[in-house]
Design an enzyme around this catalytic site. Structure first.
Site, PDB file in Angstrom:
ATOM      1  N   GLU A 109     -10.059   5.166   7.463  1.00 42.88           N
ATOM      2  CA  GLU A 109     -11.344   5.701   7.156  1.00 42.88           C
ATOM      3  C   GLU A 109     -12.458   5.127   8.026  1.00 42.88           C
ATOM      4  OE1 GLU A 109     -10.640   4.021   3.086  1.00 42.88           O
ATOM      5  OE2 GLU A 109     -11.253   5.732   2.317  1.00 42.88           O
ATOM      6  N   GLU A 129      -2.812   4.102   0.306  1.00 40.43           N
ATOM      7  CA  GLU A 129      -3.329   3.515  -1.224  1.00 40.43           C
ATOM      8  C   GLU A 129      -2.589   3.760  -2.431  1.00 40.43           C
ATOM      9  OE1 GLU A 129      -4.772   5.076   1.078  1.00 40.43           O
ATOM     10  OE2 GLU A 129      -6.988   4.016   1.740  1.00 40.43           O
TER      11      GLU A 129
HETATM   12  N1  CAA Z   1      -4.829  -6.794   3.068  1.00 36.49           N
HETATM   13  C1  CAA Z   1      -4.355  -8.193   2.769  1.00 36.49           C
HETATM   14  N2  CAA Z   1      -3.388  -8.764   3.684  1.00 36.49           N
HETATM   15  C2  CAA Z   1      -2.554  -7.757   4.350  1.00 36.49           C
HETATM   16  C3  CAA Z   1      -2.886  -6.394   4.297  1.00 36.49           C
HETATM   17  C4  CAA Z   1      -3.987  -5.844   3.702  1.00 36.49           C
HETATM   18  N3  CAA Z   1      -4.414  -4.726   3.932  1.00 36.49           N
HETATM   19  N4  CAA Z   1      -1.591  -5.901   5.161  1.00 36.49           N
HETATM   20  C5  CAA Z   1      -0.846  -6.867   5.552  1.00 36.49           C
HETATM   21  N5  CAA Z   1      -1.388  -7.982   4.627  1.00 36.49           N
HETATM   22  C6  CAA Z   1      -0.704  -9.449   5.029  1.00 36.49           C
HETATM   23  C7  CAA Z   1       0.571  -9.427   4.444  1.00 36.49           C
HETATM   24  O1  CAA Z   1       0.583  -9.692   2.868  1.00 36.49           O
HETATM   25  C8  CAA Z   1       1.478 -10.549   5.055  1.00 36.49           C
HETATM   26  O2  CAA Z   1       0.609 -11.484   4.538  1.00 36.49           O
HETATM   27  P1  CAA Z   1       1.638 -13.057   4.783  1.00 36.49           P
HETATM   28  O3  CAA Z   1       2.312 -13.003   6.211  1.00 36.49           O
HETATM   29  O4  CAA Z   1       0.618 -14.007   4.174  1.00 36.49           O
HETATM   30  O5  CAA Z   1       3.042 -12.711   3.906  1.00 36.49           O
HETATM   31  C9  CAA Z   1       0.555 -10.180   6.313  1.00 36.49           C
HETATM   32  O6  CAA Z   1      -0.461  -9.535   6.322  1.00 36.49           O
HETATM   33  C10 CAA Z   1       1.565  -9.616   7.403  1.00 36.49           C
HETATM   34  O7  CAA Z   1       2.280  -8.371   6.818  1.00 36.49           O
HETATM   35  P2  CAA Z   1       3.744  -7.838   6.816  1.00 36.49           P
HETATM   36  O8  CAA Z   1       4.462  -8.902   6.422  1.00 36.49           O
HETATM   37  O9  CAA Z   1       3.592  -6.311   5.891  1.00 36.49           O
HETATM   38  O10 CAA Z   1       3.703  -7.258   8.460  1.00 36.49           O
HETATM   39  P3  CAA Z   1       4.416  -6.199   9.165  1.00 36.49           P
HETATM   40  O11 CAA Z   1       4.129  -6.194  10.354  1.00 36.49           O
HETATM   41  O12 CAA Z   1       5.748  -5.840   8.302  1.00 36.49           O
HETATM   42  O13 CAA Z   1       3.555  -4.786   8.381  1.00 36.49           O
HETATM   43  C11 CAA Z   1       1.737  -3.384   7.658  1.00 36.49           C
HETATM   44  C12 CAA Z   1       2.172  -4.633   8.709  1.00 36.49           C
HETATM   45  C13 CAA Z   1       2.487  -1.983   8.265  1.00 36.49           C
HETATM   46  C14 CAA Z   1       0.188  -3.107   8.188  1.00 36.49           C
HETATM   47  C15 CAA Z   1       2.060  -3.827   6.356  1.00 36.49           C
HETATM   48  O14 CAA Z   1       1.478  -4.999   6.056  1.00 36.49           O
HETATM   49  C16 CAA Z   1       1.130  -2.857   5.255  1.00 36.49           C
HETATM   50  O15 CAA Z   1       1.520  -1.810   5.179  1.00 36.49           O
HETATM   51  N6  CAA Z   1      -0.060  -3.379   4.714  1.00 36.49           N
HETATM   52  C17 CAA Z   1      -0.761  -2.633   3.889  1.00 36.49           C
HETATM   53  C18 CAA Z   1      -1.488  -1.552   4.229  1.00 36.49           C
HETATM   54  C19 CAA Z   1      -2.140  -0.842   3.177  1.00 36.49           C
HETATM   55  O16 CAA Z   1      -1.865  -0.567   2.190  1.00 36.49           O
HETATM   56  N7  CAA Z   1      -3.415  -0.589   3.611  1.00 36.49           N
HETATM   57  C20 CAA Z   1      -4.353   0.234   2.497  1.00 36.49           C
HETATM   58  C21 CAA Z   1      -5.017  -1.087   1.816  1.00 36.49           C
HETATM   59  S1  CAA Z   1      -6.079  -0.230   0.398  1.00 36.49           S
HETATM   60  C22 CAA Z   1      -7.273   0.312   1.167  1.00 36.49           C
HETATM   61  O17 CAA Z   1      -7.580   0.438   2.261  1.00 36.49           O
HETATM   62  C23 CAA Z   1      -8.215   0.954   0.357  1.00 36.49           C
HETATM   63  C24 CAA Z   1      -9.486   1.596   0.923  1.00 36.49           C
HETATM   64  O18 CAA Z   1      -9.682   2.856   0.805  1.00 36.49           O
HETATM   65  C25 CAA Z   1     -10.694   0.788   1.378  1.00 36.49           C
END
Ligand code: CAA
Length: 704
Positions: A109, A129
């Site tokens: 976004e 999401e």
């Molecule tokens: N918020 C907070 N913490 C997050 C995060 C997020 N969006 N994404 C990842 N983290 C944290 C994880 O919990 C993890 O924390 P710990 O080390 O304490 O366990 C750390 O970051 C590393 O994450 P991964 O172990 O998952 O690392 P990865 O390299 O395997 O994957 C990633 C990275 C692909 C970004 C994966 O973390 C992921 O898919 N994250 C979520 C993405 C997501 O769903 N984004 C949408 C959020 S909602 C939103 O954005 C709404 C909106 O419209 C504003």
């Protein structure tokens, strides 16, 4: 505290760097930091264009998911990202978003609010999401269809899967792929566009025109089928439809309304719990953090059956050479044939190239001897579930395996310590319980024996991740976490049919609850003979007089082993499609009558409560025994290994959602009706209710 956002000058281009490790989530301070840096850049007469980039391994992984819990708890105001994004789009100087790693959710976004997007070749963008039970909340549903078109936006916002850089460019989401240094390329690109009028995504309406209403109806129907019971995909479709019917501002307001509706749903709480749970299970309380895992460069497997073959595919997929040993040529050939077929199907579906398949097949060495086992860093036994056989194999391994090799068993129920006692190196023995089909199922239950070394536990957990699994650590007992809890679940399903529910009603009630399959359908799929074998082995240890299910043994005696036999709880045609089996129904009725079991009308609610509360009560005992360290370990085991709906957060989270006093009261009711032997409430459940606590409080205490 380190600065979350930095502003630097590269000649006449300002570079805004987001630096919020590990994934540059939009935590409080990040949007504000971008805003303030942008204002400075706009005010600076020496600056002609702006680049926004992420530090570390990624652009922006989205909103900070931890903040959502605070919003729901009323501890912080609603999502406030949108105004900052409008400010980016309204910048008079071009803003180029330079994306590497991922631009996900709020990250995409932010990117779409920029005037241009350039991507590193391996970058991915997406709106994931829905996987958290929510929808984009900062105009993602309004800007994405303007760039990618409505149909692609519907797909991306309902399946939540990211797309690759090349596709993003061809769809119009991004402008260019930068080969070589991303920052350098982005700065050069920014210079090219400096001084030109800035294109605003929110003003690009051409891809919103002329979309037939049927597009949305089709998307809704597909999402209903594919994402059974889920509200978020439907809300995402509603929001995208709004983009085609309203102006940008009204569309954003509609998106915000829908976002807040789903954010407060139990579906979102459960899916967010699953997201963090999947990551929490890898952090093991009490295990030193500085342990160095053993490097797994070569693997060996004993047994080329369904499990052995599936496990071998996992190693090959991860690029680890693996030997598969059998006792005779015929089963070895059959096993390799199955592996080849599995890969060939993936190639036919276009998900794997022939070249990659050939490479993977070349990593698997089939053989009848132990040659090469002395080089393996891990040897996994995947033979029939018989203790004597496993002990014999571990005795043999003792002589063959190099010192320091991990000796793993794929047993799903048996005593790891007894198996370990067959070797002189019990510290190296661990359970690695894969789930069938092992090349598909994401769960790996790592079972620690009483002697298993921390180094071996750490390696096995890390190996899970390397093989693309979610690894959960369990203690040693009959059935560990997953199969131990399954006992009351299957038991109640069978009691319910003896008491008057039909096989179809039990399966349907649990499917409607959200399980991937009904319990008796699972039994038919797995093969009734497996449970039969386990029951025979367990019979001498069972309490005399305890009520046990009666029908499954009778089905087995008649060779009705389930799908593979064409008959089990249900009848199956040549395509393994089930239909009610009147002979099974008659067998159930006559068996119940002979045993004096009263037959009655049973409600779907009773089916769900008896099956699921049976799971929960046993889950509480498993936590108490330390077999599962936390409730979240059970939840993730059940979501990834047993088809429990992630949108209910796993059995223990579901219990917290229902309310533990309510769960306890219902269990006490069952105790009165069906006897203390089967339904005595777990002391931990009683304790938590008395203290007004939840399973999640137990976890917090464990994690310190
Ligand atoms: N918020 C907070 N913490 C997050 C995060 C997020 N969006 N994404 C990842 N983290 C944290 C994880 O919990 C993890 O924390 P710990 O080390 O304490 O366990 C750390 O970051 C590393 O994450 P991964 O172990 O998952 O690392 P990865 O390299 O395997 O994957 C990633 C990275 C692909 C970004 C994966 O973390 C992921 O898919 N994250 C979520 C993405 C997501 O769903 N984004 C949408 C959020 S909602 C939103 O954005 C709404 C909106 O419209 C504003």
């Amino acid at each position: 505290m380190a600065e979350l956002v930095r502003l630097t000058h590269h000649g006449d281009v300002a570079v805004i760097t987001i630096d919020n490790p590990p994934v540059n989530a939009l935590s409080p301070g990040v949007p504000e930091g971008i805003d303030s840096a942008l204002k400075q850049a706009v005010a600076d007469a020496s600056i002609r264009a702006v680049v926004v980039i992420g530090a570390g391994s990624t652009f922006i992984a989205g909103a900070d998911i931890r903040e959502f819990g605070k919003i729901v708890a009323g501890e912080r105001p609603k999502l406030t990202l949108l105004p900052y994004l409008l400010a980016i789009e309204d910048s008079p100087k071009p803003v180029v978003m330079a994306i590497h790693g991922q631009a996900l959710g709020g990250g995409l976004e932010v990117a779409m609010a920029g005037h241009y997007r350039v991507l590193a070749a391996k970058a991915q963008v997406g709106q994931p999401e829905v996987k958290l039970g929510i929808i984009p909340g900062a105009a993602g549903t309004q800007r994405l269809p303007r760039l990618a078109g409505v149909v692609k936006a519907l797909e991306m916002c309902t399946d939540g899967n990211p797309i690759k850089a090349q596709e993003a460019v061809s769809l119009g989401i991004a402008d260019k792929i930068i080969e070589g240094d991303l920052l350098e390329g982005a700065v050069a690109f920014a210079r090219e566009v400096a001084g030109k009028p800035v294109p605003k995504t929110r003003e690009r309406n051409e891809k919103l025109q002329g979309v037939a209403p049927a597009v949305f109806e089709t998307a809704r129907a597909q999402a209903r089928l594919k994402y059974r019971g889920l509200r978020a995909p439907q809300a995402a479709i509603d929001a995208i439809e709004a983009a085609t019917k309203m102006d940008f501002t009204a569309g954003c307001e509609e998106e915000a309304r829908l976002f807040n509706e789903v954010l407060f749903s139990s579906e979102a709480q459960a899916l967010i719990h699953s997201f963090f749970g999947e990551r929490a299970v890898g952090k093991i309380p009490g295990l030193p953090k500085d342990i160095k895992p053993i490097e797994i460069r070569r693997a060996a497997i004993i047994g080329a059956g369904t499990m052995g073959g599936g496990i071998a595919m996992n190693y090959a997929n991860a690029g680890i050479p693996v030997i598969v040993k059998e006792t005779a040529q015929e089963p070895l050939d059959r096993g390799m044939g199955l592996i080849r077929n599995n890969y060939a199907k993936t190639v036919a579906r276009g998900r794997l190239t022939q070249e990659a398949m050939d490479q993977r097949m070349a990593l698997i060495t089939p053989q009848l001897t132990y040659d090469g086992f002395e080089q393996a860093d891990i040897i996994t036994e995947a033979v029939f579930e018989k203790m004597e056989l496993k002990k014999q194999i571990f005795g043999e391994l003792e002589k063959i395996a190099k010192p320091g090799a991990i000796l793993a068993t794929n047993t799903s129920t048996l005593d790891i310590d007894e198996i370990a006692a067959a070797t002189s190196r019990p510290t190296m023995v661990v359970g690695t319980h894969f789930f069938s089909p092992a090349n598909v199922m994401k769960l790996l239950e790592v079972v620690r024996g009483k002697a298993t070394s921390p180094e071996v536990i750490t390696t096995a957990m890390g190996l899970g991740k390397k093989l693309g699994k979610v690894a959960v650590l369990a203690g040693n007992c009959h059935g560990f976490i997953g199969n131990r809890m399954l006992e009351p679940y299957f038991r109640e399903a069978q009691f319910l049919v003896e008491e008057g529910a039909s096989v179809e009603q039990v399966n349907q009630a649990m499917y409607d609850f959200g399980m991937a399959m009904g319990p008796l359908a699972v039994d038919d799929l797995a093969g009734l003979d497996i449970g039969w074998l386990i029951r025979k082995a367990r019979a001498p240890h069972m309490k005399p007089g305890l009520r046990v299910p009666l029908v499954a043994d009778k089905l087995c005696e008649q060779g009705r082993f389930g799908q593979k036999a064409g008959r089990g709880w249900s009848k199956y045609d040549e395509n393994r499609r089930p239909s009610p089996d009147p002979e099974t129904a008659a067998l159930i009725e006559s068996t119940a009558r002979a045993a004096g079991i009263e037959r009655r009308v049973i409600s779907n609610e009773e089916i769900v409560d008896r099956c699921v509360f049976g799971l929960i009560n046993e889950g509480a005992r498993i936590m108490e025994d330390g077999i599962a360290q936390r409730a979240v370990d059970i939840d993730i085991t059940y979501i990834y290994g047993y088809g429990f709906p992630a949108w209910r957060g796993g059995p223990m989270f579901y219990a917290d959602t229902v309310g533990l006093p309510k769960v306890l009261a219902r269990i006490e009711e069952f105790e009165k009706k069906h006897g203390a032997d089967l339904w005595t409430p777990a002391p931990l459940l009683e304790k938590l209710v008395a203290e007004g606590k939840k399973f999640k409080d137990f976890d917090k205490q464990k994690e310190g």
